[in-house]
Design a protein around this motif. Structure first.
Motif, PDB file in Angstrom:
ATOM      1  N   VAL A   1      64.849 122.904  12.394  1.00  0.00           N
ATOM      2  CA  VAL A   1      64.140 124.132  12.023  1.00  0.00           C
ATOM      3  C   VAL A   1      64.733 124.687  10.732  1.00  0.00           C
ATOM      4  O   VAL A   1      64.003 125.067   9.807  1.00  0.00           O
ATOM      5  CB  VAL A   1      64.225 125.174  13.159  1.00  0.00           C
ATOM      6  CG1 VAL A   1      63.606 126.499  12.736  1.00  0.00           C
ATOM      7  CG2 VAL A   1      63.555 124.651  14.421  1.00  0.00           C
ATOM      8  N   ILE A   2      66.056 124.734  10.647  1.00  0.00           N
ATOM      9  CA  ILE A   2      66.731 125.248   9.453  1.00  0.00           C
ATOM     10  C   ILE A   2      66.384 124.386   8.244  1.00  0.00           C
ATOM     11  O   ILE A   2      66.096 124.903   7.161  1.00  0.00           O
ATOM     12  CB  ILE A   2      68.247 125.331   9.677  1.00  0.00           C
ATOM     13  CG1 ILE A   2      68.548 126.347  10.784  1.00  0.00           C
ATOM     14  CG2 ILE A   2      68.983 125.677   8.386  1.00  0.00           C
ATOM     15  CD1 ILE A   2      69.962 126.312  11.301  1.00  0.00           C
ATOM     16  N   ASN A   3      66.395 123.083   8.414  1.00  0.00           N
ATOM     17  CA  ASN A   3      66.063 122.187   7.313  1.00  0.00           C
ATOM     18  C   ASN A   3      64.627 122.416   6.826  1.00  0.00           C
ATOM     19  O   ASN A   3      64.379 122.465   5.623  1.00  0.00           O
ATOM     20  CB  ASN A   3      66.252 120.730   7.728  1.00  0.00           C
ATOM     21  CG  ASN A   3      66.045 119.788   6.570  1.00  0.00           C
ATOM     22  OD1 ASN A   3      66.630 119.952   5.509  1.00  0.00           O
ATOM     23  ND2 ASN A   3      65.185 118.798   6.764  1.00  0.00           N
TER      24      ASN A   3
ATOM     25  N   LEU B   1      73.528 129.737  11.477  1.00  0.00           N
ATOM     26  CA  LEU B   1      72.154 130.102  11.816  1.00  0.00           C
ATOM     27  C   LEU B   1      71.607 129.394  13.052  1.00  0.00           C
ATOM     28  O   LEU B   1      70.436 129.558  13.388  1.00  0.00           O
ATOM     29  CB  LEU B   1      71.235 129.802  10.630  1.00  0.00           C
ATOM     30  CG  LEU B   1      71.534 130.569   9.353  1.00  0.00           C
ATOM     31  CD1 LEU B   1      70.720 130.005   8.205  1.00  0.00           C
ATOM     32  CD2 LEU B   1      71.250 132.040   9.549  1.00  0.00           C
ATOM     33  N   GLU B   2      72.434 128.639  13.725  1.00  0.00           N
ATOM     34  CA  GLU B   2      71.966 127.840  14.852  1.00  0.00           C
ATOM     35  C   GLU B   2      71.313 128.695  15.938  1.00  0.00           C
ATOM     36  O   GLU B   2      70.237 128.367  16.453  1.00  0.00           O
ATOM     37  CB  GLU B   2      73.113 127.030  15.446  1.00  0.00           C
ATOM     38  CG  GLU B   2      72.673 126.045  16.489  1.00  0.00           C
ATOM     39  CD  GLU B   2      73.788 125.103  16.910  1.00  0.00           C
ATOM     40  OE1 GLU B   2      73.470 124.165  17.637  1.00  0.00           O
ATOM     41  OE2 GLU B   2      74.940 125.318  16.520  1.00  0.00           O
TER      42      GLU B   2
ATOM     43  N   GLN C   1      63.902 119.600  20.746  1.00  0.00           N
ATOM     44  CA  GLN C   1      63.916 119.994  19.336  1.00  0.00           C
ATOM     45  C   GLN C   1      65.270 120.596  18.973  1.00  0.00           C
ATOM     46  O   GLN C   1      65.791 121.443  19.685  1.00  0.00           O
ATOM     47  CB  GLN C   1      62.803 120.987  19.049  1.00  0.00           C
ATOM     48  CG  GLN C   1      62.587 121.227  17.583  1.00  0.00           C
ATOM     49  CD  GLN C   1      61.372 122.089  17.316  1.00  0.00           C
ATOM     50  OE1 GLN C   1      60.861 122.745  18.211  1.00  0.00           O
ATOM     51  NE2 GLN C   1      60.915 122.071  16.097  1.00  0.00           N
ATOM     52  N   GLU C   2      65.812 120.148  17.861  1.00  0.00           N
ATOM     53  CA  GLU C   2      67.133 120.580  17.414  1.00  0.00           C
ATOM     54  C   GLU C   2      67.026 121.758  16.448  1.00  0.00           C
ATOM     55  O   GLU C   2      66.163 121.745  15.558  1.00  0.00           O
ATOM     56  CB  GLU C   2      67.834 119.417  16.703  1.00  0.00           C
ATOM     57  CG  GLU C   2      67.959 118.164  17.533  1.00  0.00           C
ATOM     58  CD  GLU C   2      69.116 118.223  18.495  1.00  0.00           C
ATOM     59  OE1 GLU C   2      70.013 119.058  18.310  1.00  0.00           O
ATOM     60  OE2 GLU C   2      69.106 117.424  19.444  1.00  0.00           O
TER      61      GLU C   2
ATOM     62  N   PHE D   1      62.989 129.301  17.552  1.00  0.00           N
ATOM     63  CA  PHE D   1      61.811 128.598  17.048  1.00  0.00           C
ATOM     64  C   PHE D   1      61.693 127.170  17.578  1.00  0.00           C
ATOM     65  O   PHE D   1      60.752 126.470  17.216  1.00  0.00           O
ATOM     66  CB  PHE D   1      61.831 128.592  15.521  1.00  0.00           C
ATOM     67  CG  PHE D   1      61.785 129.980  14.946  1.00  0.00           C
ATOM     68  CD1 PHE D   1      60.595 130.686  14.910  1.00  0.00           C
ATOM     69  CD2 PHE D   1      62.937 130.584  14.471  1.00  0.00           C
ATOM     70  CE1 PHE D   1      60.549 131.962  14.396  1.00  0.00           C
ATOM     71  CE2 PHE D   1      62.900 131.861  13.947  1.00  0.00           C
ATOM     72  CZ  PHE D   1      61.701 132.555  13.913  1.00  0.00           C
ATOM     73  N   CYS D   2      62.603 126.739  18.418  1.00  0.00           N
ATOM     74  CA  CYS D   2      62.518 125.409  19.027  1.00  0.00           C
ATOM     75  C   CYS D   2      61.501 125.466  20.165  1.00  0.00           C
ATOM     76  O   CYS D   2      61.673 126.221  21.120  1.00  0.00           O
ATOM     77  CB  CYS D   2      63.880 124.964  19.546  1.00  0.00           C
ATOM     78  SG  CYS D   2      65.080 124.674  18.246  1.00  0.00           S
TER      79      CYS D   2
END
Length: 82
Positions: free
Chosen positions: A49-51, A31-32, A44-45, A38-39
């Motif tokens: 966002v996924i977490n 999903l990267e 921003q990593e 959304f970064c």
């Protein structure tokens, strides 16, 4: 600043979990690219966002985490469905 609409990323997370990609590492690797949208800053990593979305879905009761089985979807009664 308006809150972004994460519904597409949330749907993709649920799809990946349904396809047995249940570890955090597997989800991040798949999903990267979707999360990069959304970064908001260059620093921003995507994994952050996924977490955040995993935790938001967990708080909504749509997913749960099991140490032996990883992330799993839940039904409206809170039971695991995968």
């Amino acid at each position: 600043m308006a809150t972004p609409d994460y519904s597409s990323l949330d749907a993709e997370i649920l799809t990946q979990i349904a396809q047995s990609n249940r570890t955090y590492t597997a989800l991040v690797s798949r999903l990267e690219n979707e999360a990069k949208v959304f970064c908001t800053t260059p620093k921003q990593e995507p994994w952050r966002v996924i977490n955040r979305r995993l935790q938001a879905l967990r708080k909504k009761g749509q997913i749960g985490f099991n140490t032996k089985l990883g992330w799993r979807r839940r039904n409206t009664a809170g039971e695991y469905i995968d």
